[in-house]
Every structure is written in structure tokens, then in C-alpha cells.
Design a protein around this motif. Structure first.
Motif, PDB file in Angstrom:
ATOM      1  N   GLN A  89       0.749  -1.157   0.047  1.00 31.61           N
ATOM      2  CA  GLN A  89       0.126   0.083   0.068  1.00 31.61           C
ATOM      3  C   GLN A  89       0.976   1.354   0.046  1.00 31.61           C
ATOM      4  OE1 GLN A  89      -2.654  -0.599   3.485  1.00 31.61           O
ATOM      5  NE2 GLN A  89      -4.158  -1.592   1.953  1.00 31.61           N
ATOM      6  N   PHE A  90       0.727   2.018  -0.841  1.00 34.92           N
ATOM      7  CA  PHE A  90       1.509   3.403  -1.289  1.00 34.92           C
ATOM      8  C   PHE A  90       2.989   2.823  -1.269  1.00 34.92           C
ATOM      9  CE2 PHE A  90      -2.730   4.623   0.235  1.00 34.92           C
ATOM     10  CZ  PHE A  90      -2.860   5.724  -0.463  1.00 34.92           C
ATOM     11  N   GLY A  91       3.234   1.821  -1.817  1.00 34.23           N
ATOM     12  CA  GLY A  91       4.668   1.388  -1.934  1.00 34.23           C
ATOM     13  C   GLY A  91       5.590   0.626  -0.549  1.00 34.23           C
ATOM     14  N   ASN A  92       4.550   0.456   0.362  1.00 34.30           N
ATOM     15  CA  ASN A  92       4.927  -0.216   1.350  1.00 34.30           C
ATOM     16  C   ASN A  92       4.408  -1.269   1.769  1.00 34.30           C
ATOM     17  OD1 ASN A  92       6.835   1.931   2.306  1.00 34.30           O
ATOM     18  ND2 ASN A  92       4.920   3.177   2.796  1.00 34.30           N
ATOM     19  N   TRP A  93       4.998  -2.712   2.047  1.00 29.44           N
ATOM     20  CA  TRP A  93       4.496  -3.989   2.446  1.00 29.44           C
ATOM     21  C   TRP A  93       3.522  -3.604   3.673  1.00 29.44           C
ATOM     22  CZ3 TRP A  93       3.265  -8.100   0.626  1.00 29.44           C
ATOM     23  CH2 TRP A  93       2.891  -9.311   1.423  1.00 29.44           C
ATOM     24  N   ALA A  94       2.432  -4.153   3.510  1.00 34.44           N
ATOM     25  CA  ALA A  94       1.125  -3.966   4.640  1.00 34.44           C
ATOM     26  C   ALA A  94       0.934  -5.377   5.225  1.00 34.44           C
ATOM     27  CB  ALA A  94       0.111  -3.101   3.887  1.00 34.44           C
ATOM     28  N   GLY A  95       1.387  -6.462   4.718  1.00 37.52           N
ATOM     29  CA  GLY A  95       1.255  -7.834   5.200  1.00 37.52           C
ATOM     30  C   GLY A  95      -0.242  -8.125   4.877  1.00 37.52           C
ATOM     31  N   ASN A 266      -2.726   0.254  -4.985  1.00 44.52           N
ATOM     32  CA  ASN A 266      -2.314  -0.682  -4.270  1.00 44.52           C
ATOM     33  C   ASN A 266      -2.210  -2.009  -4.914  1.00 44.52           C
ATOM     34  OD1 ASN A 266      -1.692   1.478  -2.294  1.00 44.52           O
ATOM     35  ND2 ASN A 266      -3.434   0.964  -1.509  1.00 44.52           N
ATOM     36  N   THR A 267      -1.423  -2.971  -4.464  1.00 44.09           N
ATOM     37  CA  THR A 267      -1.232  -4.170  -5.162  1.00 44.09           C
ATOM     38  C   THR A 267      -2.581  -5.171  -4.953  1.00 44.09           C
ATOM     39  OG1 THR A 267       0.081  -5.199  -3.348  1.00 44.09           O
ATOM     40  CG2 THR A 267       1.150  -4.319  -5.389  1.00 44.09           C
ATOM     41  N   ASP A 268      -3.214  -4.776  -3.582  1.00 40.57           N
ATOM     42  CA  ASP A 268      -4.134  -5.461  -3.330  1.00 40.57           C
ATOM     43  C   ASP A 268      -5.668  -5.202  -4.098  1.00 40.57           C
ATOM     44  OD1 ASP A 268      -3.312  -3.362  -1.322  1.00 40.57           O
ATOM     45  OD2 ASP A 268      -5.805  -3.239  -0.787  1.00 40.57           O
ATOM     46  N   ASN A 269      -5.383  -3.822  -4.930  1.00 43.13           N
ATOM     47  CA  ASN A 269      -6.471  -3.500  -5.638  1.00 43.13           C
ATOM     48  C   ASN A 269      -6.171  -3.757  -7.186  1.00 43.13           C
ATOM     49  OD1 ASN A 269      -7.683  -2.162  -3.426  1.00 43.13           O
ATOM     50  ND2 ASN A 269      -6.759  -0.276  -3.381  1.00 43.13           N
ATOM     51  N   MET A 270      -5.349  -4.616  -7.468  1.00 45.38           N
ATOM     52  CA  MET A 270      -5.141  -4.844  -8.729  1.00 45.38           C
ATOM     53  C   MET A 270      -5.723  -6.107  -9.077  1.00 45.38           C
ATOM     54  SD  MET A 270      -3.263  -2.458  -9.883  1.00 45.38           S
ATOM     55  CE  MET A 270      -2.558  -3.259 -11.464  1.00 45.38           C
ATOM     56  N   SER A 271      -6.726  -6.530 -10.059  1.00 44.01           N
ATOM     57  CA  SER A 271      -7.064  -7.640 -10.527  1.00 44.01           C
ATOM     58  C   SER A 271      -6.112  -8.459 -11.309  1.00 44.01           C
ATOM     59  CB  SER A 271      -8.363  -7.365 -11.289  1.00 44.01           C
ATOM     60  OG  SER A 271      -8.757  -8.694 -12.023  1.00 44.01           O
ATOM     61  N   ILE A 312       3.216   2.789 -12.334  1.00 40.85           N
ATOM     62  CA  ILE A 312       2.707   2.094 -11.166  1.00 40.85           C
ATOM     63  C   ILE A 312       2.284   0.623 -11.354  1.00 40.85           C
ATOM     64  CG2 ILE A 312       1.173   2.110  -9.043  1.00 40.85           C
ATOM     65  CD1 ILE A 312       3.245   4.001  -8.815  1.00 40.85           C
ATOM     66  N   ALA A 313       1.670   0.462 -12.489  1.00 45.42           N
ATOM     67  CA  ALA A 313       1.325  -1.128 -12.968  1.00 45.42           C
ATOM     68  C   ALA A 313       2.479  -1.950 -12.932  1.00 45.42           C
ATOM     69  CB  ALA A 313       0.573  -0.932 -14.340  1.00 45.42           C
ATOM     70  N   GLN A 314       3.362  -1.239 -13.771  1.00 43.28           N
ATOM     71  CA  GLN A 314       4.795  -2.188 -13.907  1.00 43.28           C
ATOM     72  C   GLN A 314       5.397  -2.385 -12.500  1.00 43.28           C
ATOM     73  OE1 GLN A 314       8.073  -0.312 -15.733  1.00 43.28           O
ATOM     74  NE2 GLN A 314       8.658  -2.132 -16.632  1.00 43.28           N
ATOM     75  N   TRP A 315       5.260  -1.493 -11.655  1.00 38.06           N
ATOM     76  CA  TRP A 315       5.848  -1.568 -10.102  1.00 38.06           C
ATOM     77  C   TRP A 315       5.115  -2.809  -9.317  1.00 38.06           C
ATOM     78  CZ3 TRP A 315       4.777  -1.667  -5.070  1.00 38.06           C
ATOM     79  CH2 TRP A 315       5.606  -1.641  -4.127  1.00 38.06           C
ATOM     80  N   ASN A 316       3.816  -2.710  -9.635  1.00 39.46           N
ATOM     81  CA  ASN A 316       3.033  -3.924  -8.810  1.00 39.46           C
ATOM     82  C   ASN A 316       3.116  -5.096  -9.614  1.00 39.46           C
ATOM     83  OD1 ASN A 316       1.772  -1.807  -7.195  1.00 39.46           O
ATOM     84  ND2 ASN A 316       0.070  -1.545  -8.424  1.00 39.46           N
ATOM     85  N   LEU A 317       3.463  -5.135 -11.088  1.00 41.06           N
ATOM     86  CA  LEU A 317       3.683  -6.298 -11.610  1.00 41.06           C
ATOM     87  C   LEU A 317       5.191  -6.864 -10.878  1.00 41.06           C
ATOM     88  CD1 LEU A 317       2.558  -5.482 -14.928  1.00 41.06           C
ATOM     89  CD2 LEU A 317       1.547  -7.479 -13.735  1.00 41.06           C
ATOM     90  N   TRP A 318       5.947  -5.980 -10.674  1.00 38.48           N
ATOM     91  CA  TRP A 318       7.294  -6.655 -10.130  1.00 38.48           C
ATOM     92  C   TRP A 318       7.022  -7.367  -8.695  1.00 38.48           C
ATOM     93  CZ3 TRP A 318      12.074  -7.337 -11.570  1.00 38.48           C
ATOM     94  CH2 TRP A 318      12.500  -6.379 -12.667  1.00 38.48           C
ATOM     95  N   GLN A 319       6.030  -6.540  -8.049  1.00 43.03           N
ATOM     96  CA  GLN A 319       5.665  -7.549  -6.818  1.00 43.03           C
ATOM     97  C   GLN A 319       4.936  -8.709  -7.080  1.00 43.03           C
ATOM     98  OE1 GLN A 319       7.160  -5.668  -4.595  1.00 43.03           O
ATOM     99  NE2 GLN A 319       7.269  -4.185  -6.208  1.00 43.03           N
ATOM    100  N   LEU A 320       4.141  -8.705  -8.125  1.00 42.75           N
ATOM    101  CA  LEU A 320       3.636 -10.015  -8.374  1.00 42.75           C
ATOM    102  C   LEU A 320       4.558 -11.100  -8.754  1.00 42.75           C
ATOM    103  CD1 LEU A 320       0.801 -11.636  -8.757  1.00 42.75           C
ATOM    104  CD2 LEU A 320       0.732 -10.828 -11.194  1.00 42.75           C
ATOM    105  N   ALA A 321       5.651 -10.466  -9.651  1.00 42.90           N
ATOM    106  CA  ALA A 321       6.462 -11.379 -10.048  1.00 42.90           C
ATOM    107  C   ALA A 321       7.237 -12.080  -8.728  1.00 42.90           C
ATOM    108  CB  ALA A 321       7.497 -10.692 -10.974  1.00 42.90           C
TER     109      ALA A 321
END
Length: 513
Positions: A89-95, A266-271, A312-321
Motif C-alpha cells: 500500500q503506497f509502496g510499502n508492504w502492509a502484510g 495498491n497491489t491489493d487493488n489489482m485484479s 505504477i502498474a509495472q511496479w505492482n507487476l514486479w511485486q506479483l513476479a
């Protein structure tokens, strides 16, 4: 509605039952918890989407269905549940996060075999509500109901809204998080999607090192939603990730096309299916501004500003990767795929802009043309949607000042008009490089540029009316959003009135529910 036909395949696949303590916050090694809606004894229906209901296999609304829409007197075949997920969330791991306001009723299959998930939003607390009450207020519920349907009719992948009802109770919220809480009318929305799976579901299992469940979740997703993947072994997970990247890029390009700003990517808001999901502090853009964010929580950094959504979409995809790495196990592939995201995204973005301008193909110098256009739009504070509507009307006799004064949020003095004239001159030269007729060029523009967008001030007015028991504007907006590429209601095809500048709940929004 045929609610007896609702099934619950998700909980059959990923077992985990905390019904003995449904308000527990931490649910390690579990992807869902059974939980019941709080139930509202006096719900009042505001809107029901009969077209959607019939399409997904529930049939037309009947009076006795109101109980179900409010989460009351549920059929015996239904065991509601909420899912756990994690996120940045906003670039920080929220657990661990999860469905804090969403409760699944289950899944319905229509006559063509298409399956749709159904969930209440705002029907009470779940184990993932943290310290909140799981309720939703009228303003956020109206916004989600109308905007998700507006996006659908614009042709953009999205969750959809089935119903909107008042709960009959008041909910206390601090709309701007500034120490001024007040009571607001509570409401509940039923929303639908092919799946509500998010990046965060995969992040949770990976973070907890539940790699077997992570693989089962990926297999479940591929089997049910990615039928085009026919490979085996870990190569199917590579195909899975590649398609998610493209779906996500295509979605964000569509947001750029219509001027939609999500506000909280946020990554939790990405389908995981590339849908627009979780309509919170969103906005359609009025005056063009790459740095615009509707979310006060996103200030001053503007992480989720309009112009940053691709990044930001690319950043979120890094987290999914990172989350999928344990089952893909190929760092070079993941890096290559993510590095190619930018080229794919910007090529799709520029081709989209070509359609908005009526160009039949992308040419070498178009990038410079688009950059100059962006500078002009921001300096002249031109309305994004209305600018393209006006562009269609230009001919040799057009009075540019008169035409664009109507869609500018500043004064078009002589210096600005000269810059506008130069741009239009260059635009006309660029049109001459088309290999299609002027008529075909206009048709391209009309398909890409909506005449109606659901502006925040219209939503604000609608919410104010519903608060005093009126639904005239709601009914009119529902009709308008069904035909966004036609000027059904000319009064809606105008720039935001000045009286709504900097109004809380209109120009200024927060993540408050």
C-alpha cells in the motif's frame, strides 16, 4: 432472482474455516473465512441492474429479493465467506489484508455456462476488517455502483454493480481524516465479477511460504480463467504471468483513453484478470493534468497520479513476479518480461492516442506531436474529454477562441490562442498523412472519445439528491452512462462548474468508505 442457484466453488478448493471466531484478525495459512452478513432489517432499494441480473443468470428482481440484497434471510444453500490477501500500500508492504467490507455470496452460472462471482460490499465486519466495522456509506456506494457501470459501457474491463440499497442505519465516518467524524447514511452494494482474485492473494501465500497453496491457487486461476494457456509444467506459470502483464497494460491504456484515475493502485487493488476493481477515491479527469490525483491520502507524493499509472502498474507487476517466483523459478524470464512491459505499454498508449486524434497509424514523429499536445493541454487547462469533442468540429472557418473557450478552465489570452492555432495547424498537416478519408478519421475519433463521462461533480450532486430522497438525477445518469459515445444529455457534456472547485467529496476525496 434465482438465488438458490448460487454455488460456492472457491471454498471447496481452498479450505479454511474460522466461523467459530469470525472477528479474528490474523488468519495464517488460510485464504478465506466463513462469515455472515450482519443483516439489515429495513433495507431500501435505490437501484437494481435488471439487465446484468438476467445476463448472469439471476433473472429479474422481485420484491422478496430485497432481503437477499440486504444480506438478510439467506437461502440454506449459501454459506458466505471473505478472502484473505496481502499487499503493498503506497509502496510499502502492509502484510495480511483481506476483504474488510466484502462478503462473497458465491458464484452463479448462466445458461451459456459463464460463471460470475457475487459479493456484498458494506454488509458488516469480517476477520479482515481490522478495527473497522465493515460497513459502507451511501456516498461511496453510489460512486461504485454508477462508476463501475459507466466503465463497463465505455468498454473497459471492470467489476459490475448489481444492486444498491440503503441499510436503514447510520455509519460514522471522518471523511477527510481530520478529526471531524459525522454520521452518514449506510448503504450496501452487491457487485459482480468473473473473479475478484487480486495480486494480493498470491502475495499472501508467497509471503507465508505456502508454496503448495500458491501453486494450487495459480492452477485454479489458469484452469478457470485462462483457458488459452495449454502448456504444462512451470512454463504454464510463465505464460500466466506474461498474459497478466499484457492484460494489465491494456487496462491502464484504456484508463488513459477516457481519463480515468483510480486513485489507489495498491497491489491489493489489482485484479489478476485485468479488471478495474475497488472504486474508492477515483475520478474522471476534467482539466488535463498528468500530475492529477483525486486522493488526498496520496498527497503530497502523488504516487497514483494520472500520468504515473503505467509506471505504477509495472511496479505492482514486479511485486506479483516476486510472489510467483517460487513456482516460476526463472529470474531472467521475469526480468525480461517486466522490462518489456514498458515498450508494450507505450506502444499501445501511443496507438490509442492515434485513434483519439483520428490517425490511422502511428508514425515516427507522433511521439513529439503527443508531447507538444500534452504541454498545450496543461498550459491552456483544457478539459480532456471535451477537447477531443471540439476537435471533431474544426473546419477552415472555425473560430478557435470561441470553440475552445467553452472547454478551458483558464482565460485563453492572445498568447495562448496563438499556441493553440499553431497546434491546430500542425494537427491539420498530420491529418494529411493519413491514408483514410476525413470521414473515416472522424469515425475513429468518435469510437475512441466518449461524449459523456461520469464526472465527480455529477456524482456529488446525485449523492446529495439521494440523501434527501430524490432519484431523478440518478435515473438520468444511469441512462446517460449506457450511451457514453452519444450526447444523450447535452447538459452533461460541459466542463465542471467553478462552484465545485475544491469541494470536499467532489474535487477532494479520501479513502474513507
Amino acid at each position: 432472482m434465482n438465488i438458490e442457484n448460487i454455488e460456492q466453488p472457491f471454498i471447496k478448493i481452498f479450505p479454511g474455516d474460522l466461523s467459530s471466531n469470525p472477528m479474528q484478525r490474523n488468519t495464517p495459512k488460510v485464504l478465506f473465512s466463513t462469515v455472515s452478513p450482519v443483516g439489515f432489517p429495513n433495507p431500501k432499494l435505490i437501484a437494481f441492474n435488471n439487465e446484468l441480473s438476467e445476463e448472469i443468470g439471476l433473472g429479474k428482481f422481485k420484491e422478496q429479493d430485497l432481503d437477499f440484497l440486504g444480506g438478510n434471510n439467506l437461502p440454506k444453500n449459501i454459506q458466505p465467506y471473505s478472502t484473505a490477501y496481502a499487499g503493498h500500500q503506497f509502496g510499502n508492504w502492509a502484510g495480511q489484508l483481506g476483504d474488510g467490507r466484502a462478503i462473497f455470496a458465491g458464484e452463479i452460472t448462466n445458461q451459456f455456462g459463464k460463471k460470475t462471482e457475487i459479493q456484498w460490499k458494506g454488509a458488516g465486519a469480517t476477520p479482515y476488517s481490522r478495527h473497522a466495522d465493515g460497513r459502507a456509506v451511501l456516498r461511496s456506494s453510489v460512486r461504485e455502483y454508477l462508476m463501475s457501470e459507466a466503465m463497463f459501457h465505455l468498454g473497459i474491463p471492470t467489476t459490475r454493480a448489481l444492486s444498491l440499497a440503503l441499510t436503514g442505519e447510520d455509519v460514522v465516518r471522518d471523511i477527510m481524516y481530520n478529526g471531524n467524524p459525522k454520521e452518514e447514511k449506510g448503504a450496501v452494494v452487491i457487485r459482480t465479477a468473473e473473479s475478484f482474485l487480486r495480486f494480493g492473494h498470491f502475495e499472501l501465500m508467497s509471503a507465508q511460504r505456502e508454496y503448495k497453496t500458491l501453486q494450487e491457487l495459480a492452477d485454479f486461476t489458469i484452469k478457470n480463467y485462462y483457458l488459452e494457456i495449454t502448456t504444462d509444467g512451470n512454463h504454464k506459470y510463465k505464460d500466466f504471468f506474461e498474459i497478466i502483464c499484457k492484460k494489465t497494460a491494456d487496462l491502464i491504456v484504456e484508463w488513459f483513453r477516457v481519463g480515468f484515475v483510480h486513485g489507489v493502485m495498491n497491489t491489493d487493488n489489482m485484479s489478476i484478470l485485468g479488471l478495474t476493481i475497488d472504486y474508492g477515491p477515483f475520478s474522471m479527469m476534467d482539466e488535463y493534468d498528468l500530475n492529477f490525483t483525486p486522493n488526498t491520502t496520496d498527497l503530497p507524493g502523488r504516487r497514483y497520479a494520472f500520468g504515473k499509472q503505467g509506471q505504477i502498474a509495472q511496479w505492482n507487476l514486479w511485486q506479483l513476479a516476486n510472489a510467483l517466483h517460487p513456482i516460476i523459478q526463472d529470474e531472467k524470464f521475469l526480468e525480461k518480461t517486466l522490462n518489456e512491459f514498458g515498450d508494450y505499454f507505450w506502444n499501445a498508449h501511443d496507438n490509442m492516442l492515434c485513434q483519439k486524434f483520428g490517425f490511422d497509424k502511428l508514425l515516427k514523429n507522433d511521439e513529439e506531436f503527443f508531447t507538444n499536445w500534452q504541454g498545450l493541454m496543461q498550459e491552456l487547462q483544457l478539459d480532456y474529454t471535451l477537447f477531443f469533442n471540439q476537435l471533431e468540429k474544426i473546419n477552415e472557418k472555425t473560430d478557435l477562441k470561441a470553440l475552445f473557450d467553452e472547454v478551458s478552465y483558464t482565460i485563453l489570452d492572445n498568447e495562448r490562442i496563438l499556441k493553440l492555432e499553431l497546434f491546430i495547424k500542425n494537427y491539420s498537416k498530420r491529418l494529411e498523412e493519413n491514408s483514410i478519408s476525413k470521414k473515416d478519421s472522424i469515425e475513429l475519433m468518435q469510437k475512441a472519445n466518449p461524449k459523456f463521462i461520469l464526472r465527480n461533480y455529477l456524482l456529488f450532486e446525485c449523492i446529495e439528491e439521494i440523501n434527501i430522497g430524490k432519484t431523478d438525477l440518478l435515473d438520468k445518469l444511469i441512462l446517460a452512462l449506457k450511451n457514453p459515445y452519444q450526447e444523450t444529455f447535452p447538459e452533461f457534456s460541459k466542463k465542471r462548474p467553478a462552484k465545485y472547485d475544491n469541494i470536499i467529496g467532489c474535487s477532494t476525496l479520501s479513502c474513507s468508505s
